[in-house]
Write an enzyme that holds these catalytic residues in place. Structure first.
Site, PDB file in Angstrom:
ATOM      1  N   GLY A 130       0.834  -1.210   0.000  1.00  0.00           N
ATOM      2  CA  GLY A 130       0.000   0.000   0.000  1.00  0.00           C
ATOM      3  C   GLY A 130       0.858   1.244   0.000  1.00  0.00           C
ATOM      4  N   SER A 132       1.083   3.651  -3.238  1.00  0.00           N
ATOM      5  CA  SER A 132       0.495   4.720  -4.066  1.00  0.00           C
ATOM      6  C   SER A 132      -0.820   5.228  -3.487  1.00  0.00           C
ATOM      7  CB  SER A 132       0.222   4.199  -5.479  1.00  0.00           C
ATOM      8  OG  SER A 132       1.384   3.668  -6.043  1.00  0.00           O
ATOM      9  N   SER A 164      -2.284  -3.842  -5.782  1.00  0.00           N
ATOM     10  CA  SER A 164      -2.433  -5.149  -6.418  1.00  0.00           C
ATOM     11  C   SER A 164      -2.653  -6.224  -5.361  1.00  0.00           C
ATOM     12  CB  SER A 164      -1.189  -5.511  -7.232  1.00  0.00           C
ATOM     13  OG  SER A 164      -0.927  -4.537  -8.210  1.00  0.00           O
ATOM     14  N   GLU A 247      19.346 -10.019  -7.466  1.00  0.00           N
ATOM     15  CA  GLU A 247      19.640  -9.952  -8.885  1.00  0.00           C
ATOM     16  C   GLU A 247      18.587  -9.033  -9.497  1.00  0.00           C
ATOM     17  OE1 GLU A 247      19.221 -10.453 -12.643  1.00  0.00           O
ATOM     18  OE2 GLU A 247      17.879 -11.921 -11.777  1.00  0.00           O
ATOM     19  N   GLU A 377       8.136   7.873 -18.209  1.00  0.00           N
ATOM     20  CA  GLU A 377       8.665   9.243 -18.106  1.00  0.00           C
ATOM     21  C   GLU A 377       9.633   9.346 -16.930  1.00  0.00           C
ATOM     22  OE1 GLU A 377       5.452   8.529 -18.523  1.00  0.00           O
ATOM     23  OE2 GLU A 377       5.173   9.278 -20.562  1.00  0.00           O
TER      24      GLU A 377
END
Ligand SMILES: Cc1cc2nc3c(=O)[nH]c(=O)nc-3n(C[C@H](O)[C@H](O)[C@H](O)COP(=O)(O)OP(=O)(O)OC[C@H]3O[C@@H](n4cnc5c(N)ncnc54)[C@H](O)[C@@H]3O)c2cc1C
Length: 393
Positions: A130, A132, A164, A247, A377
């Site tokens: 949690g 964003s 998600s 990795e 961006e």
């Protein structure tokens, strides 16, 4: 850069390959959304595959052995990830293994490690992230959710978005503001919150492929015991940006894209357009371009892995890989739709749909690939500033 395996890597590669050939249940494959990094895929908790990986300590290849991981070197992880991606073997509990667990290993107290790590390893406890918020994605440090101390607890209020897997998660790792009067990066703390805590509600968000993968999560006076803060107060920003000795080459995504492209080539080869069989000359060239591009993505991965093996920390190199592979994934989906012609637009309910409608679905889920994990961006900004030395504004 030495492209060939050294003797140790070659032996290990055979070991991983043999293991996959012997143990991966037939038909079990990582779902497209997970391969493409735009969704969590189905719930893999009950798979016997997880148990088989666990017998080798391969659920968490990079974790130190004392926490149940395999303690693999970066070179071994690279080989392991390459082979797993080639076989499209599912990576259970990937977010918790790759992000949440390492954060707890580095910053958690002994009690927190004892409490949280075993459930991640066994796949019994499912986590979401949690971070964003509406208005705070690229500029995450501007987040507005607040945690206010009240006795031995913190009380959290606010909203998270694009979370998600929140709809099936047991725990959430949350960033919330604990000090408003300091520069924004310095007033954030990191908490573990039980998804069943009173005051938490989850609202589904459906993406344009009609897939429910992410959610909004609301916090309405949610009480969190002080002991569930990870790391020190107001150090949450630094806690959240931790990585173990992982990795980070992006080899999983590069190899997955190449394998996907092979499937697309196979599936579209025999399609008929306007009476002519198979691929047109233009279609063949387009496909060849995509294959070349997947090789470029693989070369980028080698570059990062080679840096890491020398103890260097990839920075803008990881941004190049993220930018290149996520945009390549979108080009691959576009190529697949073109090669599929009108058939390529058919969904899974049509008997004529190539790849059971996955092309059409991929095309619709992939716009998220250049947003999730940092937008194109933002990656370009990082490359410009840290790679090319360009000024910030
Ligand atoms: C599939 C998917 C899964 C996700 N899962 C999670 C999750 O589990 N947990 C979680 O916390 N978050 C998750 N996210 C959120 C993700 O981290 C954010 O979407 C991402 O960081 C972008 O933030 P934003 O959506 O707020 O867009 P914004 O930051 O508002 O950006 C909007 C547009 O402005 C551009 N922009 C913004 N700032 C700049 C700048 N400085 N320079 C140039 N352009 C700029 C962006 O590139 C973008 O095009 C997920 C997102 C997706 C798509």
């Amino acid at each position: 850069m030495e492209f060939r395996d050294g003797p140790d890597e070659a032996t290990f590669r055979i070991e991983v390959r043999d293991f996959i050939a012997r143990e991966l249940p037939p038909g079990l494959r990582q779902p497209d959304e997970a391969v493409l990094g735009v969704g969590v895929g189905e719930d893999m908790r009950d798979q016997e595959w997880l148990r088989k990986l666990a017998t080798r300590g391969w659920v968490a290849p990079a974790w130190p052995k004392e926490y149940g991981g395999a303690g693999m070197s970066v070179a071994q992880q690279f080989v392991y990830n390459e082979e797993m991606a080639r076989a499209r073997a599912p990576r259970p509990n990937f977010l918790a293994i790759g992000l949440i667990g390492p954060t707890i290993i580095v910053h958690g107290s002994d009690e927190q490690k004892k409490e949280y790590l075993p459930g991640i390893m066994s796949g019994e406890v499912y986590w979401c992230q949690g971070f964003s918020e509406p208005g705070s994605g690229s500029d995450l440090a501007s987040l507005q959710s607040r945690a206010v101390q009240d006795g031995d607890d913190y009380v959290i209020n606010g909203q998270k978005i694009w979370t998600s897997g929140a709809h099936r998660a047991d725990k959430i790792m949350v960033l919330a503001r604990t000090d408003n009067d300091v520069p924004k990066h310095k007033g954030i703390s990191c908490f573990v919150v039980d998804m069943r805590a009173p005051g938490i509600s989850v609202q589904p968000l459906t993406n344009m492929a009609e897939m429910h993968s992410f959610n909004e999560v609301f916090f309405d006076n949610v009480r969190v015991p002080r002991k569930d803060m990870i790391g020190e107060i107001n150090r949450g920003w630094y806690v959240a940006t931790t990585t173990l000795d992982f990795e980070r080459s992006g080899i999983i995504s590069a190899i997955s894209l190449e394998e996907l492209l092979k499937e697309i080539a196979e599936a579209t080869r025999s399609l008929r357009h306007d009476g002519s069989a198979g691929l047109t000359a233009g279609g063949r060239l387009e496909l060849a371009d995509r294959f070349v591009e997947t090789r470029i993505a693989i070369m980028f991965s080698y570059r990062i892995a080679s840096m890491q093996s020398k103890g260097l920390i990839p920075n803008m190199e990881a941004s190049i890989m993220k930018l290149y592979s996520s945009e390549l994934a979108q080009r691959i989906a576009l190529t697949a739709s073109r090669l599929g012609g009108l058939y390529g637009q058919l969904g899974p309910d049509s008997a004529y749909a190539p790849m059971n409608g996955r092309i059409e679905r991929m095309y619709r889920i992939l716009p998220g690939s250049t947003l999730a994990g940092g937008t194109s961006e933002i990656q370009r900004n990082i490359i410009a500033q840290r790679g090319l030395g360009m000024p910030r504004e």
